[in-house]
Structures are given as C-alpha cells and as structure tokens.
Design a protein around this motif. Structure first.
Motif, PDB file in Angstrom:
ATOM      1  N   ASN A 195       0.839  -1.199   0.000  1.00  0.00           N
ATOM      2  CA  ASN A 195       0.000   0.000   0.000  1.00  0.00           C
ATOM      3  C   ASN A 195       0.881   1.258   0.000  1.00  0.00           C
ATOM      4  O   ASN A 195       0.801   2.096   0.886  1.00  0.00           O
ATOM      5  CB  ASN A 195      -0.895  -0.023   1.245  1.00  0.00           C
ATOM      6  CG  ASN A 195      -2.234   0.629   0.960  1.00  0.00           C
ATOM      7  OD1 ASN A 195      -2.426   1.244  -0.086  1.00  0.00           O
ATOM      8  ND2 ASN A 195      -3.160   0.507   1.884  1.00  0.00           N
ATOM      9  N   GLU A 345      -7.729  -5.400   6.094  1.00  0.00           N
ATOM     10  CA  GLU A 345      -7.545  -4.845   4.744  1.00  0.00           C
ATOM     11  C   GLU A 345      -7.145  -5.904   3.738  1.00  0.00           C
ATOM     12  O   GLU A 345      -7.638  -5.921   2.608  1.00  0.00           O
ATOM     13  CB  GLU A 345      -6.494  -3.735   4.771  1.00  0.00           C
ATOM     14  CG  GLU A 345      -7.128  -2.396   5.000  1.00  0.00           C
ATOM     15  CD  GLU A 345      -6.151  -1.246   4.954  1.00  0.00           C
ATOM     16  OE1 GLU A 345      -5.018  -1.409   4.478  1.00  0.00           O
ATOM     17  OE2 GLU A 345      -6.561  -0.165   5.410  1.00  0.00           O
ATOM     18  N   ARG A 349     -10.105  -6.075   0.885  1.00  0.00           N
ATOM     19  CA  ARG A 349      -9.736  -5.419  -0.369  1.00  0.00           C
ATOM     20  C   ARG A 349      -9.425  -6.421  -1.486  1.00  0.00           C
ATOM     21  O   ARG A 349      -8.987  -6.015  -2.562  1.00  0.00           O
ATOM     22  CB  ARG A 349      -8.540  -4.489  -0.137  1.00  0.00           C
ATOM     23  CG  ARG A 349      -8.911  -3.350   0.800  1.00  0.00           C
ATOM     24  CD  ARG A 349      -7.815  -2.335   0.978  1.00  0.00           C
ATOM     25  NE  ARG A 349      -8.309  -1.203   1.764  1.00  0.00           N
ATOM     26  CZ  ARG A 349      -7.774   0.001   1.795  1.00  0.00           C
ATOM     27  NH1 ARG A 349      -6.704   0.251   1.058  1.00  0.00           N
ATOM     28  NH2 ARG A 349      -8.286   0.960   2.525  1.00  0.00           N
ATOM     29  N   ARG A 381     -12.734   0.761   7.279  1.00  0.00           N
ATOM     30  CA  ARG A 381     -11.337   1.084   7.572  1.00  0.00           C
ATOM     31  C   ARG A 381     -10.738   0.408   8.790  1.00  0.00           C
ATOM     32  O   ARG A 381      -9.638   0.769   9.202  1.00  0.00           O
ATOM     33  CB  ARG A 381     -11.206   2.600   7.780  1.00  0.00           C
ATOM     34  CG  ARG A 381     -11.658   3.416   6.614  1.00  0.00           C
ATOM     35  CD  ARG A 381     -10.746   3.225   5.454  1.00  0.00           C
ATOM     36  NE  ARG A 381      -9.536   4.005   5.620  1.00  0.00           N
ATOM     37  CZ  ARG A 381      -8.849   4.536   4.643  1.00  0.00           C
ATOM     38  NH1 ARG A 381      -9.246   4.358   3.394  1.00  0.00           N
ATOM     39  NH2 ARG A 381      -7.765   5.232   4.868  1.00  0.00           N
ATOM     40  N   ASP A 383      -9.433  -2.429   9.595  1.00  0.00           N
ATOM     41  CA  ASP A 383      -8.283  -3.338   9.477  1.00  0.00           C
ATOM     42  C   ASP A 383      -8.147  -4.251  10.698  1.00  0.00           C
ATOM     43  O   ASP A 383      -7.083  -4.372  11.294  1.00  0.00           O
ATOM     44  CB  ASP A 383      -6.974  -2.576   9.235  1.00  0.00           C
ATOM     45  CG  ASP A 383      -5.900  -3.515   8.676  1.00  0.00           C
ATOM     46  OD1 ASP A 383      -6.217  -4.687   8.395  1.00  0.00           O
ATOM     47  OD2 ASP A 383      -4.740  -3.081   8.534  1.00  0.00           O
ATOM     48  N   GLY A 430      -8.584   0.000  -2.048  1.00  0.00           N
ATOM     49  CA  GLY A 430      -9.831   0.421  -1.406  1.00  0.00           C
ATOM     50  C   GLY A 430     -10.989   0.501  -2.390  1.00  0.00           C
ATOM     51  O   GLY A 430     -12.151   0.540  -1.994  1.00  0.00           O
TER      52      GLY A 430
END
Ligand code: ZN
Length: 510
Positions: A195, A345, A349, A381, A383, A430
C-alpha cells in the motif's frame, strides 16, 4: 484463557565477541526483557472493555521493570492509522491523525518503534514528521526513506533534544548487570512495501536487512529485529539472513510464533489484545544468548496504569462527545457473534468477506428490491476482525467516514464496466467492492444468477461517495443520476441515511 502460554527457546552462537566487555565467570548472564506489541489502532479496551487497552499494557511494563530494570517496550509498526479518533478533527481543523496514539504510547513508556504500512496512510510526509517529532520513543527502519524532498531520497528525521536527527537503520542499546558488566543489543526495523505512499521510497527487504545486519553484528553482542512483514516473508528472511536472535513481527494480526534456523519469530494479537514478553539472557563468557518468549493476553484482569489511563480518557471522551452529538451511543451492544466479522484490509480489499456481506445486506434491509448492492472496501477502515460483543463503537470505527447510500439506474453495459473495475482492476485496493446479488461464472457477470443483459437497466445501491465518481477508476459514474433519501422507514422505525446507522439498525435484527 484457553490458550496456554508458550515458551520458546533459542540459543544464538555469536560469531564475534565484544572484546571490551569485562570478564565474567561461566554461567553468569546479563538479562534483559522486551515487551512486544504490534498493530495497535485502539488506545482503549475493546469487546465491551474485556480485552486490550494501552493503560493495562503500561501496568505490565511497570511490573516487568520491577522484575528487571533492563526492560524495554517495542511496537513493530502500524499505529498512527487507521482509527475512528484519528479521522476526527481538532479545534484548529487539523485531523487528529495518530496524535492520540503518540500521546498514549509516550505515557505508556514505549521505547522503540518501527514503521508499519499504516504510518504512511498519513496524508503528507510533513504530518507524519510532526507525529514522529511528538514521539518520546525512538524509531528505526532499514529500508524506508522520505522521497518528496529536493535532493533525492533521505531518511525521515526525528527531533531529539531539539535536534533533527535522521532516523537510523538500526539502534544499539546497552544493558548492564548489577556487577557493572555490559552488553550491546542491535535492533533493526524493516517494513514490507505494501500500500505504498508516494512520499516514501521502499528499498528491497532482504537486501536492506542483510546490509544492516552485516554492519551491526560485529558491533553488538545480540541482534534482534522489529519486522513489519507478512509471516511468509518473516520465515524466508530468517532463512536468508541467519543469525538474528528474535524477529518481533507485525502486520499479521493474530498471535503466532515460529522458530526458523536460529531465529524466534513472534507476533502478538492486534490492538494490544495480547503482548509478547521476551526474557533474554546473554552469556558473555560463551558469547551465547537464550530467549524465553511468553504470550500474554491483555485483559480486564490487569489494572490500568493511572497516568496512561488519563491520556486515554482524554481522547476517548473527545470521541464520545463528538459521537454523542451525532446521536450515537458508542457503548451500546448491537450484536454478538462467535464468528469473527472480517474486516482486515488484506481480506476486504481482495475478496468477499462476511462483514462485507453483512453490510450489503444492511443496504438491502433499508432499500429492498434493487438488483444489486455494493460498497467500496476502502470505506471499511477498521483493518481488524471483531468477535464476541459488537458495540456501536465497533461500527463507528469500521466506517469512520460515514456517508449515505443511493439508488442508481445503470444500463447493462455500464454496470458490466463498473463490475470489471470494482472486482478486478481495483483488487487489492480500497476501490475493490463488497457485493450482494453479483457473481461471475467463466468471466461472465451475473446479477441474481442471470447474465447481464446489455440492453437492460439495473438498479444498484451504492454509497453516495461512489455515485459521485470519487472511487478509483470509477469517475464515469458521475455521469449518471442517483436518488437519495434522507431517512428510511423500516418496520415502524426511522433510520438515518448513513452507512453507520444502517448497519447498526440491521445488526440489531440479527
Ligand atoms: Zn501492516
């Protein structure tokens, strides 16, 4: 706790000896203790107060210091983001963006940290520099540089004693015993290039680590590392660069331990739900070291350290005040689940998760009869996975940005393009979507089991943020009209059109 405390042993035979150390008789050791945390986004306890909480970790550190003054606390990356508190703004309009975490870790007595990928979620290198400079603990990293300054990549800096010092590739920490014998421990930090942020240069993990280890091994008695890597990378790094006593890992969010070649690898649970404690003995006469690692759940059985608790309370009351003003009750239990709701994530994702499915089902709960339901995973968000007691706070930290959902009519060919991008092109980002009523067979997109008809119009429910064309590669959606309702009326109750209200209302029905 059902899980048993684990003990790991590693004997490291050092190739070099520090000739300056004083002679001690065989069997005498210099002992030190490390308290390891990794991947901490929440300063306060979770699961209705049962687990986690940095004020409890502060108590553990104090107890360890009593046992052995040679005690340090380390954090192996991922702490400045994401969190609900971090997304809120201060009186001056600046986002809190990790300040709550830095202040709490300062109070807790953290000594050393390395960067995780989430540190670079901060919007600018300057904001990150600000948080680094507010830290009373020291950073080290061997494979990351700041890339946005004229003159080429250079180390991030940290203000220590009013001087801007480059963040070093390693730290050397000296310990001594009661007789005055001393030893040196080298600490390396390393990060996976995941990321990536535009203001950061990521150098190769193995090469950078090996180079740093080679520099360090002759200057120190023992080398250890804070590794923010996937476990598969930890395992191969331990093979590729043997000789390191201990990898205190991160990035993976669940407790694990491995023993590869001569390296012990440990990771604690995210959000300080647990910590690892490493008790290391170094024997100067033989140049060997032994590490005994134990896993420790952080629970409500541990008292809060009052100083740290006061800092946590300051920030929590701020977030509770803002949330109360918006009509939320963060402590309210909305559901319980024995199956963890998946919102890491790395999962959300790249594949459909049960929390994504729950969210799109919540959309259907307030807006039935649409053809399909979709949410961009970047709006979830947290995670982290949630299990046990789910509170409003958990929903709020999942969707820190909130926002409404809308109905959009899309021609079949446009929906097809949307799905190609949302579920293929954007995979890993995302802009990857969690969906309902959508599937794919042999490359063909299906809506409710039927192949998309190019000439047909479909009704999809999506966040307004996406409908406005704000998501990656989906700007073309801005060309299509959408319908937004201010509230929904379901079974006699009124639900505000905000993803947080919608999910909370739906969870209460489960
Ligand atoms: Zn990470």
């Amino acid at each position: 706790m059902l899980r048993q405390t684990l003990y790991l042993f590693s004997i490291l035979f050092l190739l070099s000896c520090n000739t300056s150390k004083k002679a001690v008789s065989s069997g005498d050791s210099i002992d030190f203790t490390i308290l390891q945390l990794n991947d901490v986004y929440e300063i306060a306890p979770l699961e209705g107060g049962k687990v986690g909480g940095l004020a409890r970790v502060a108590t553990v550190k104090k107890q360890l210091l009593k046992e052995n003054p040679n005690t340090i606390a380390v954090l192996s990356g991922d702490f400045l983001s994401p969190s609900l508190i971090g997304t809120l703004k201060k009186e001056n309009g600046e986002r809190i963006a990790g300040q709550q975490m830095v202040e709490t870790l300062n109070a807790m007595g953290l000594d050393y940290a390395t960067f995780g990928n989430h540190e670079f979620d901060l919007k600018s290198a300057d904001l990150l520099q600000k948080r680094i400079n507010q830290s009373q603990f020291e950073y080290t990293i061997c494979n990351v540089k700041r890339a946005d300054l004229p003159g080429g990549p250079q180390a991030f800096t940290q203000k220590i004693d009013n001087q801007d010092r480059p963040i070093p590739e390693y730290i050397i920490k000296e310990f001594s015993d009661s007789k005055g014998n001393t030893m040196k421990v080298g600490i390396i930090g390393v990060l996976l290039p995941f990321n990536q942020a535009s203001y950061v240069q990521y150098d190769p993990v193995v090469e950078s680590f090996r180079k740093t280890y080679e520099l360090l091994k002759d200057k120190t008695d023992v080398v250890i590392a804070m590794t923010h890597l996937n476990i598969s990378d930890d395992l191969s790094l331990a093979k590729e660069v043997p000789g390191v006593l201990l990898f205190m890992g991160g990035h993976d969010h669940v407790e694990m331990n491995h023993y590869v070649e001569e390296t012990v690898i440990t990771k604690a649970d995210a959000n300080a739900k647990s910590a690892y404690i490493h008790r290391v003995s170094f024997y100067p006469s033989s140049g060997t070291a032994k590490v005994r690692s134990s896993w420790m759940p952080i629970t409500d059985k541990i008292q809060d350290d009052p100083t740290t608790a006061a800092v946590v309370e300051k920030w929590q009351s701020k977030v509770y005040q803002i949330m109360n003003e918006q009509g939320y009750n963060p402590d309210e239990v909305v559901m319980t689940t024995s199956v963890p709701l998946e919102c890491k994530e790395v999962d959300i994702r790249s594949r459909q998760t049960n929390y994504g499915a729950l969210t799109t089902s919540a959309f259907e709960y307030v807006l039935p009869n649409a053809d399909a339901y979709m949410i961009n995973s970047g709006s979830m968000r947290m995670d982290d996975n949630i299990s046990g007691t789910v509170t409003q706070f958990d929903v709020l930290r999942t969707f820190p940005f909130g926002g409404g959902i809308v109905k959009m009519e899309l021609p079949g060919n446009v929906l097809q393009k949307f799905l190609e991008i949302a579920l293929k092109t954007n995979k890993g980002e995302g802009g990857y979507f969690q969906v309902k009523n959508i599937s794919n067979t042999n490359g063909q997109w299906l809506i409710n089991g039927q192949a998309i008809n190019i000439g047909q119009t479909y009704t999809v429910v999506i966040p307004e943020f996406v409908a406005k064309g704000n998501e990656a590669n989906l700007g073309f959606l801005a060309d299509f009209k959408y319908k937004k309702e201010a509230t929904f009326s379901v079974k006699g109750s009124t639900i505000q059109n905000d993803v947080r209200d919608i999910v909370i209302a739906y969870m209460k029905t489960l």
